[in-house]
Design a protein around this motif. Structure first.
Motif, PDB file in Angstrom:
ATOM      1  N   GLY A   5      -0.562   8.694   4.967  1.00  0.00           N
ATOM      2  CA  GLY A   5      -1.866   8.256   5.889  1.00  0.00           C
ATOM      3  C   GLY A   5      -1.270   7.592   6.912  1.00  0.00           C
ATOM      4  N   LYS A   6      -2.151   6.688   7.365  1.00  0.00           N
ATOM      5  CA  LYS A   6      -1.586   5.737   8.366  1.00  0.00           C
ATOM      6  C   LYS A   6      -0.768   4.714   7.791  1.00  0.00           C
ATOM      7  CE  LYS A   6      -6.025   4.631   8.290  1.00  0.00           C
ATOM      8  NZ  LYS A   6      -7.317   3.817   8.772  1.00  0.00           N
ATOM      9  N   PRO A   7      -0.068   4.195   8.736  1.00  0.00           N
ATOM     10  CA  PRO A   7       0.960   3.275   8.284  1.00  0.00           C
ATOM     11  C   PRO A   7       0.342   2.063   7.879  1.00  0.00           C
ATOM     12  CG  PRO A   7       1.762   4.228  10.382  1.00  0.00           C
ATOM     13  CD  PRO A   7       0.337   4.592  10.050  1.00  0.00           C
ATOM     14  N   GLY A   8      -0.675   1.539   8.204  1.00  0.00           N
ATOM     15  CA  GLY A   8      -1.470   0.364   7.755  1.00  0.00           C
ATOM     16  C   GLY A   8      -2.165   0.254   6.332  1.00  0.00           C
ATOM     17  N   CYS A   9      -1.971   1.664   5.662  1.00  0.00           N
ATOM     18  CA  CYS A   9      -2.630   1.743   4.516  1.00  0.00           C
ATOM     19  C   CYS A   9      -1.999   0.764   3.396  1.00  0.00           C
ATOM     20  CB  CYS A   9      -2.680   3.255   4.198  1.00  0.00           C
ATOM     21  SG  CYS A   9      -3.731   4.204   5.095  1.00  0.00           S
ATOM     22  N   ALA A  10      -2.496   0.393   2.566  1.00  0.00           N
ATOM     23  CA  ALA A  10      -2.088  -0.457   1.426  1.00  0.00           C
ATOM     24  C   ALA A  10      -1.713   0.498   0.418  1.00  0.00           C
ATOM     25  CB  ALA A  10      -3.450  -1.401   0.998  1.00  0.00           C
ATOM     26  N   TYR A  25      -1.181   2.497  -3.114  1.00  0.00           N
ATOM     27  CA  TYR A  25      -2.352   3.444  -4.245  1.00  0.00           C
ATOM     28  C   TYR A  25      -3.282   3.961  -3.202  1.00  0.00           C
ATOM     29  CZ  TYR A  25       0.750   1.901  -7.842  1.00  0.00           C
ATOM     30  OH  TYR A  25       1.508   1.730  -9.014  1.00  0.00           O
ATOM     31  N   GLY A  26      -3.390   4.022  -1.968  1.00  0.00           N
ATOM     32  CA  GLY A  26      -4.249   4.746  -1.378  1.00  0.00           C
ATOM     33  C   GLY A  26      -5.419   3.850  -1.137  1.00  0.00           C
ATOM     34  N   GLU A  27      -5.448   2.636  -0.904  1.00  0.00           N
ATOM     35  CA  GLU A  27      -6.554   1.680  -0.794  1.00  0.00           C
ATOM     36  C   GLU A  27      -6.906   1.674   0.755  1.00  0.00           C
ATOM     37  OE1 GLU A  27      -5.692  -2.212  -2.521  1.00  0.00           O
ATOM     38  OE2 GLU A  27      -5.398  -1.025  -4.510  1.00  0.00           O
ATOM     39  N   GLY A  28      -7.775   2.012   1.049  1.00  0.00           N
ATOM     40  CA  GLY A  28      -8.539   1.869   2.510  1.00  0.00           C
ATOM     41  C   GLY A  28      -8.861   3.243   2.922  1.00  0.00           C
ATOM     42  N   GLU A  29      -9.636   3.430   3.888  1.00  0.00           N
ATOM     43  CA  GLU A  29     -10.252   4.705   4.461  1.00  0.00           C
ATOM     44  C   GLU A  29      -9.168   5.192   4.847  1.00  0.00           C
ATOM     45  OE1 GLU A  29     -14.031   6.181   7.187  1.00  0.00           O
ATOM     46  OE2 GLU A  29     -13.798   4.128   6.531  1.00  0.00           O
ATOM     47  N   GLY A  30      -9.353   6.722   4.689  1.00  0.00           N
ATOM     48  CA  GLY A  30      -8.054   7.968   5.230  1.00  0.00           C
ATOM     49  C   GLY A  30      -6.691   7.332   4.572  1.00  0.00           C
ATOM     50  N   CYS A  31      -6.544   6.711   3.627  1.00  0.00           N
ATOM     51  CA  CYS A  31      -5.578   6.544   3.042  1.00  0.00           C
ATOM     52  C   CYS A  31      -5.097   7.305   1.791  1.00  0.00           C
ATOM     53  CB  CYS A  31      -5.064   5.058   2.754  1.00  0.00           C
ATOM     54  SG  CYS A  31      -5.169   4.079   4.218  1.00  0.00           S
ATOM     55  N   GLY A  32      -3.755   7.647   1.690  1.00  0.00           N
ATOM     56  CA  GLY A  32      -3.183   8.464   0.522  1.00  0.00           C
ATOM     57  C   GLY A  32      -2.399   7.504  -0.566  1.00  0.00           C
ATOM     58  N   ARG A  33      -1.728   8.467  -1.313  1.00  0.00           N
ATOM     59  CA  ARG A  33      -0.625   7.823  -2.284  1.00  0.00           C
ATOM     60  C   ARG A  33       0.366   8.853  -2.630  1.00  0.00           C
ATOM     61  NH1 ARG A  33      -4.769   8.668  -6.832  1.00  0.00           N
ATOM     62  NH2 ARG A  33      -3.820  10.021  -8.129  1.00  0.00           N
ATOM     63  N   PHE A  34       1.237   8.448  -3.678  1.00  0.00           N
ATOM     64  CA  PHE A  34       2.152   9.360  -3.977  1.00  0.00           C
ATOM     65  C   PHE A  34       2.475   9.258  -5.481  1.00  0.00           C
ATOM     66  CE2 PHE A  34       4.614   5.538  -2.901  1.00  0.00           C
ATOM     67  CZ  PHE A  34       5.726   5.302  -4.119  1.00  0.00           C
ATOM     68  N   ASP A  35       2.682  10.148  -6.058  1.00  0.00           N
ATOM     69  CA  ASP A  35       3.011  10.178  -7.636  1.00  0.00           C
ATOM     70  C   ASP A  35       4.438  10.460  -7.900  1.00  0.00           C
ATOM     71  OD1 ASP A  35       0.681   9.278  -7.999  1.00  0.00           O
ATOM     72  OD2 ASP A  35      -0.264  11.253  -8.882  1.00  0.00           O
ATOM     73  N   VAL A  36       5.284   9.618  -8.693  1.00  0.00           N
ATOM     74  CA  VAL A  36       6.479  10.339  -9.254  1.00  0.00           C
ATOM     75  C   VAL A  36       6.099  11.218 -10.430  1.00  0.00           C
ATOM     76  CG1 VAL A  36       8.720   9.631 -10.136  1.00  0.00           C
ATOM     77  CG2 VAL A  36       7.611   8.098  -8.380  1.00  0.00           C
ATOM     78  N   VAL A  37       6.568  12.557 -10.234  1.00  0.00           N
ATOM     79  CA  VAL A  37       6.155  13.529 -11.025  1.00  0.00           C
ATOM     80  C   VAL A  37       7.078  13.402 -12.611  1.00  0.00           C
ATOM     81  CG1 VAL A  37       5.948  15.995 -11.428  1.00  0.00           C
ATOM     82  CG2 VAL A  37       5.209  14.982  -9.227  1.00  0.00           C
ATOM     83  N   ILE A  38       6.488  13.297 -13.678  1.00  0.00           N
ATOM     84  CA  ILE A  38       7.002  13.580 -14.974  1.00  0.00           C
ATOM     85  C   ILE A  38       7.207  14.996 -15.208  1.00  0.00           C
ATOM     86  CG2 ILE A  38       7.101  12.923 -17.268  1.00  0.00           C
ATOM     87  CD1 ILE A  38       7.673  10.641 -15.438  1.00  0.00           C
ATOM     88  N   PRO A  39       8.348  15.935 -15.300  1.00  0.00           N
ATOM     89  CA  PRO A  39       8.404  17.097 -15.878  1.00  0.00           C
ATOM     90  C   PRO A  39       7.393  17.296 -17.095  1.00  0.00           C
ATOM     91  CG  PRO A  39      10.556  16.181 -15.004  1.00  0.00           C
ATOM     92  CD  PRO A  39       9.709  14.928 -15.238  1.00  0.00           C
ATOM     93  N   PRO A  40       6.910  18.315 -17.361  1.00  0.00           N
ATOM     94  CA  PRO A  40       6.045  18.653 -18.531  1.00  0.00           C
ATOM     95  C   PRO A  40       7.159  18.620 -19.681  1.00  0.00           C
ATOM     96  CG  PRO A  40       5.604  20.380 -16.643  1.00  0.00           C
ATOM     97  CD  PRO A  40       6.699  19.411 -16.360  1.00  0.00           C
ATOM     98  N   ALA A  41       8.437  19.055 -19.879  1.00  0.00           N
ATOM     99  CA  ALA A  41       8.914  19.050 -20.851  1.00  0.00           C
ATOM    100  C   ALA A  41       9.472  17.444 -21.210  1.00  0.00           C
ATOM    101  CB  ALA A  41      10.512  19.574 -20.575  1.00  0.00           C
ATOM    102  N   ASN A  42       9.366  16.476 -20.279  1.00  0.00           N
ATOM    103  CA  ASN A  42       9.757  15.058 -20.578  1.00  0.00           C
ATOM    104  C   ASN A  42       8.411  14.381 -20.952  1.00  0.00           C
ATOM    105  OD1 ASN A  42      12.329  15.779 -19.983  1.00  0.00           O
ATOM    106  ND2 ASN A  42      12.168  14.789 -18.106  1.00  0.00           N
ATOM    107  N   GLU A  43       7.309  14.730 -21.020  1.00  0.00           N
ATOM    108  CA  GLU A  43       6.081  14.122 -21.195  1.00  0.00           C
ATOM    109  C   GLU A  43       5.943  14.080 -22.667  1.00  0.00           C
ATOM    110  OE1 GLU A  43       2.552  16.134 -20.130  1.00  0.00           O
ATOM    111  OE2 GLU A  43       2.881  15.775 -17.694  1.00  0.00           O
TER     112      GLU A  43
END
Length: 955
Positions: free
Chosen positions: A595-600, A602-620
């Motif tokens: 999202g915007k560079p000023g976003c905190a 975990y997506g805190e703030g209006e118009g902000c997103g986040r990212f997740d490190v994916v755990i493969p299903p076989a490793n869950e």
């Protein structure tokens, strides 16, 4: 009745005259009793004065309004609340699997009755300019001059704001900022200037750093200004002060709760409903414990235990002092008997001494408490952080405290009174001590109490989970040791055959006069036992804490992270750390922004997103996998299977220690590995080759890649996760290098180089830096760094790893000093009594040619012998409760550990809990050696080497 009254009046007059003649001894005993009375009375006055009545509490919360309306953030769903308006929960059942928890704003204004007077009260935060830099401050928009708000804020200087360019500030904010009334200030990223028109305080929060503006004068324009600069807007909460004829009853409050609004009502606070009429208290887990009988019983039990132990300690300390008075007045008491006085008269005289001292101690203690509490009221209010409701004096409570002082004085004089009454008239007049046999029943009772108490403590520590059994059994066992003290003193006497002359005489004298020695030894025993118990428990907890300690960084390393405003102040923070601390290696780190560079994060703030490190299903982990029906997946496995899976590598969670970063992922180069102490040449090479370095095995799939999913709509992602649907987002895959072994990465689960992040099209913003140091930063350097960071005004997460720090060292030292003082005081009293009893022996020694220093040596050894016996017995008695409590804690932690294994919680199978029992030998050595030696030297120094000539008595 007349005879009884006259005899006691005469006894009180004699006791008062003796107390006035022996001023030193009287002041000593009076101080022993008066000091605890002073403390308890001052505490009672302070707590009662600080305790607000419901009317006072409502005045500070509501002003002159009838209620405060607040958004419960349940999206309009009905809620249940307590009468005070402090706790609430949705009215329905939202604990069932698959049922989303209600969340969202509610239009509070629609629930306000028509015709009401309404005043808005909004709060937010802003970074305000000060003489030192910037200060994160609460900004409150409330028309403080409105009659409805009267009582919420108290004006101290100047006036409340009347124009949009004026603000008032709390006195604590002015102290911290270096500003004053008439100064101007603004906020970071805000071009408006405000004039400080006055200062005020919040009566219930004197430490609040807050400024007050007119509604709409600050928060709204400030939010627009910072939003244009690309900075998230501050969160603003608004409540409504409502004034309505007739107020708001409990039924009205419940009707408003049905619309998702929380209400704090003056009428309900002044006349609260019964617990049976509060639906919240009928819900499971929301019982009103504060008003239950269990809470009162627990409080009374705790107070009774503390008061009982305090009275026992005072009686044990003051009893020998009254025995001193009885010894010195034995000729006078003998004359009473010779003139027809009965034993009851002699007991009355000695008991009257305790009565006189107790009454005097009560008066002195309570009067001093009244004067000091009234004089120190401003300091007490500042210390407690709130203004008193008034100077509240409750005569019945003070009278009960005074009665406690009188009872303590009487109890202290009971044993000396009985002992004095048993002396014959001839022995009292001639000064002969006669032959006194020790009580053979009391040691047996003490032995029985000791065995019973030890059994109860052992049962509480090995079988039951009740700490109170350990504490109660230990107290009974300690009282049993106190009862056995006369017999134990006799056992100590057998060591006299191997001692030189002076200590042998002192020990023999102590054994022959157990009536005065035993109470002093018991007083020392009680003080030392408490000290040893607390110090042993604290040392054991320290050893466990040290074993469980997990460092946040390598020793001496530093982390400085800034997550706000798009990392604007990160360069200045990095330079400040490198300029003030002994930095060896600096590793700049960045974070991924969606999202915007000023976003905190975990997506805190209006118009902000986040990212997740994916755990493969076989490793869950099978125990954590989501189920279509929302049920707990662990229920599909047996207890043995859950125990096995808890140790599976897929279910072992990374350590919770370390620096907390979003998804455990940092964007950095190889210097970060060096700062973290990762000694793996392949990891640095992998970063240079554009690979992601992983310290968490489940992240890496079978193709040796790690996926990072960019989520632009966090709310949609959360809804998809709740419905067990794929989370929408763009997936970025990176070749990964798995670091071999299990190195401690201090919370960092993966590292990606800035070049690789840029090549993948990821947006990164500065986060801060990690630093290694060539030596541990000093306190002065830390203070300079804090001052540099304070000038920036940013919220910097600064971590300096100092290693495990002993938090109880000062406590153990204070306990040792306290026990030493009590021991020396008790031994000194026993020495005074010994000198009164042994005056004839000292004169005999002088008559046969003993040098004058023998008097000093004998006095010192008498004091040292009492202190040594008390310390030895107290050290042995004090270990029991500490060991019992630690064994109880070990059983409880082992039970939690086994339950975790049965449930299959990740990481549970790493290691069983370590609950050591450590004896603080340094503290015991100080008590066993330094305290008796110090008591002996002090007694020798204050004792005259030459006694007064004896008066020739006529027979």
């Amino acid at each position: 009745m007349t005879t009884w009254f006259h005899s006691w009046r005469a006894a009180v007059r004699i006791a008062r005259r003796d107390a006035w003649r022996s001023k030193g001894r009287s002041i000593l005993v009076l101080a022993m009793i008066a000091l605890p009375i002073l403390g308890v009375s001052a505490l009672d006055l302070t707590l009662r004065s600080a305790e607000l009545t419901p009317a006072q509490r409502m005045e500070r919360t509501l002003g002159a309004a009838d209620a405060r309306f607040s958004d419960a953030r349940t999206g309009g769903v009905a809620i249940l609340q307590d009468p005070e308006g402090e706790q609430h929960t949705p009215a329905g059942d939202y604990e069932s699997p698959g049922t989303p928890w209600p969340d969202g704003p509610t239009d509070v204004t629609k629930t306000i009755p028509a015709g009401s007077t309404v005043l808005t009260d909004s709060s937010g935060t802003a970074k305000l300019t000060t003489t030192h830099g910037l200060l994160q401050t609460e900004v409150r928009e409330l028309a403080a001059t409105d009659p409805v708000a009267r009582g919420i804020m108290r004006l101290q200087e100047g006036r409340f704001p009347e124009k949009n360019d004026e603000i008032a500030a709390t006195t604590r904010f002015l102290e911290s900022s270096g500003l004053s009334v008439g100064s101007t200030l603004t906020a970071r990223g805000f071009d408006r200037t405000y004039v400080i028109s006055g200062s005020y305080e919040l009566p219930s929060d004197l430490t609040a750093q807050q400024v007050n503006a007119l509604p709409g004068a600050f928060l709204a324009p400030y939010a627009k200004a910072v939003e244009k600069a690309g900075v998230p807007k501050p969160d603003v909460s608004t409540t409504y002060l409502v004034k309505k004829a007739g107020g708001f009853t409990w039924n009205t409050v419940q009707a408003i709760n049905a619309k998702g609004v929380l209400v704090t009502s003056r009428a309900v606070a002044l006349d609260p409903p019964a617990d049976s009429e509060v639906p919240l208290y009928q819900k499971e887990g929301w019982a009103n414990y504060e008003s239950s009988g269990a809470a009162d019983a627990a409080a009374l039990a705790a107070v009774g235990t503390v008061v009982g132990l305090a009275m026992l300690e005072i009686c044990l300390l003051a009893g020998p002092a009254f025995a001193v008075g009885a010894r010195r007045s034995r000729r006078q008491l003998g004359l009473v008997g010779a003139n027809g006085g009965a034993r009851s008269h002699i007991r009355a005289i000695v008991l009257s001494g305790g009565l006189v001292i107790g009454v005097a101690a009560a008066l002195v203690g309570i009067v001093l408490a009244l004067v000091l509490t009234f004089a120190l009221r401003p300091l007490l209010e500042d210390y407690m952080g709130q203004r008193f409701g008034g100077f509240t004096v409750r005569p019945l409570e003070l009278l009960a405290i005074a009665a406690l002082a009188v009872l303590t004085g009487l109890l202290s004089a009971v044993i000396p009174a009985v002992t004095a009454s048993r002396q014959t008239v001839l022995a009292s007049l001639t000064g002969r001590r006669g032959v006194r046999r020790s009580n053979r029943v009391l040691p047996l009772i003490g032995l029985g109490a000791f065995l019973l108490g030890a059994a109860i403590a052992l049962y509480g520590s090995v079988v039951s989970d009740q700490f109170v059994l350990v504490a109660g059994g230990s107290a009974i066992a300690e009282l049993g040791v106190v009862a056995m003290t006369p017999a134990l003193v006799g056992l100590f006497g057998r060591a006299g055959r191997w001692l030189p002359l002076s200590p042998r005489l002192a020990l023999r004298d102590a054994v022959r006069n157990r009536g005065r020695t035993a109470p002093a030894v018991a007083a020392v025993l009680a003080a030392v036992a408490g000290t040893v118990a607390v110090s042993t428990y604290a040392a054991s907890r320290d050893a466990q804490s040290q074993a469980e300690y997990r460092a946040s960084l390598p020793h001496g390393a530093v982390a400085a992270l800034v997550t706000e405003e798009g990392g604007r102040d990160v360069p200045a923070v990095r330079d400040a750390v490198q300029r003030t601390l002994p930095v060896d290696v600096r590793a700049d780190v960045f974070r991924i922004a969606v999202g915007k560079p000023g976003c905190a994060p975990y997506g805190e703030g209006e118009g902000c997103g986040r990212f997740d490190v994916v755990i493969p299903p076989a490793n869950e982990c099978p125990l954590w996998a989501t189920s279509p029906d929302g049920s707990d997946p662990a229920e599909k496995y047996s207890k043995e299977q859950r125990r096995a899976l808890a140790k599976d590598w897929r279910c072992l969670s990374p350590d919770g220690n370390g620096i907390y970063v979003e998804e455990g992922l940092l964007v950095a180069d190889a210097p970060l590995l060096k700062v973290l102490g990762i000694d793996d040449p392949g990891a640095a090479k992998a970063l240079a080759d554009g690979k992601l370095v992983s310290f968490h095995r489940p992240q890496v799939d079978r193709n040796s890649t790690v996926g990072i999913k960019l989520i632009t709509d966090p709310e949609a992602a959360d809804r998809a996760a709740e419905q067990n649907k794929p989370v929408p987002g763009e997936l970025k895959s990176f070749p990964a290098y798995q670091v071999s072994g299990s190195p401690d990465s201090y919370g960092v689960e993966s590292v990606l180089s800035p070049a690789a992040a840029k090549a993948a099209g990821l947006t990164t913003v500065p986060l801060g830096a990690f630093f290694s140091t060539d030596r541990m930063p000093s306190t002065e350097q830390r203070q300079r760094l804090d001052a540099e960071i304070a000038k920036l005004g940013s919220n910097v997460e600064l971590t300096v790893e100092q290693g495990w720090v002993d938090g109880n060292g000062l406590v153990l030292l204070a306990l040792t000093v306290f026990a030493g003082l009590v021991t020396i005081g008790a031994a000194g009293i026993a020495t005074g009594l010994a000198q009164a009893d042994a005056e004839a022996d000292l004169k005999t020694l002088a008559a046969v040619g003993a040098p004058p220093r023998v008097r000093r040596m004998l006095s010192g050894f008498q004091c040292g012998v009492v202190a040594a016996m008390g310390v030895v017995l107290g050290a042995a008695a004090g270990v029991l409760p500490a060991v019992g409590l630690r064994l109880t804690e070990e059983r409880e932690q082992m039970r939690f550990y086994q339950e975790a294994l049965d449930q299959g919680w990740g990481g549970a199978g790493d290691a069983p809990p370590h609950v050591p029992i450590v004896v603080p030998w340094e503290t015991l050595a100080a008590l066993l050696v330094a305290v008796p030696l110090g008591a002996a030297l002090l007694a020798a120094l204050v004792t005259r080497s030459r006694g007064a000539l004896a008066r020739r008595e006529a027979h």
